[in-house]
Write a protein that holds these residues in place. Sequence first.
Motif, mmCIF file in Angstrom:
data_model
loop_
_atom_site.group_PDB
_atom_site.id
_atom_site.type_symbol
_atom_site.label_atom_id
_atom_site.label_comp_id
_atom_site.label_asym_id
_atom_site.label_seq_id
_atom_site.Cartn_x
_atom_site.Cartn_y
_atom_site.Cartn_z
ATOM 1 N N ASN A 48 45.114 -53.569 -136.078
ATOM 2 C CA ASN A 48 43.975 -52.703 -135.765
ATOM 3 C C ASN A 48 43.408 -51.998 -136.989
ATOM 4 N N ASN A 49 44.162 -51.952 -138.064
ATOM 5 C CA ASN A 49 43.668 -51.370 -139.314
ATOM 6 C C ASN A 49 42.985 -52.393 -140.223
ATOM 7 N N ARG A 51 40.104 -54.491 -141.715
ATOM 8 C CA ARG A 51 38.709 -54.061 -141.846
ATOM 9 C C ARG A 51 37.772 -55.241 -142.037
ATOM 10 N N PRO A 58 37.093 -50.942 -138.851
ATOM 11 C CA PRO A 58 38.392 -51.509 -138.471
ATOM 12 C C PRO A 58 38.237 -52.423 -137.254
#
Length: 107
Positions: A48-49, A51, A58
């Motif tokens: 989820n982080n 980018r 994100p």
Amino acid sequence: MEQAFQVTALAGENIVNVVVNGVSASIVLPEGNYKGTTFAAELETRINNMRNPVSGAPVGGVKVTYDADANNLTFTTATSGESSTIAIDGALKFGLKNIPLGLGVTT
């Protein structure tokens, strides 16, 4: 994966290649001891982080869960439809090798 296991950098077992809706990254998991639930949580956080290289936004919305009864991980994106994709490639030791590309609504 219900019992504690170790993730090391040996043979790159701590690297998981992920593509979510066209955004790709090689995720490096910290070396250490995990159980299925903590491994899933670490994967979820790092996915989820990821980018988007164009917008910088994100990925977000990906869920990774561990099912102790089936002893497997499930990956779900926050999107659906034909343009929704997820691909995971990691160590065979964790059941992440040769997983087919997930398209549309899949788990």
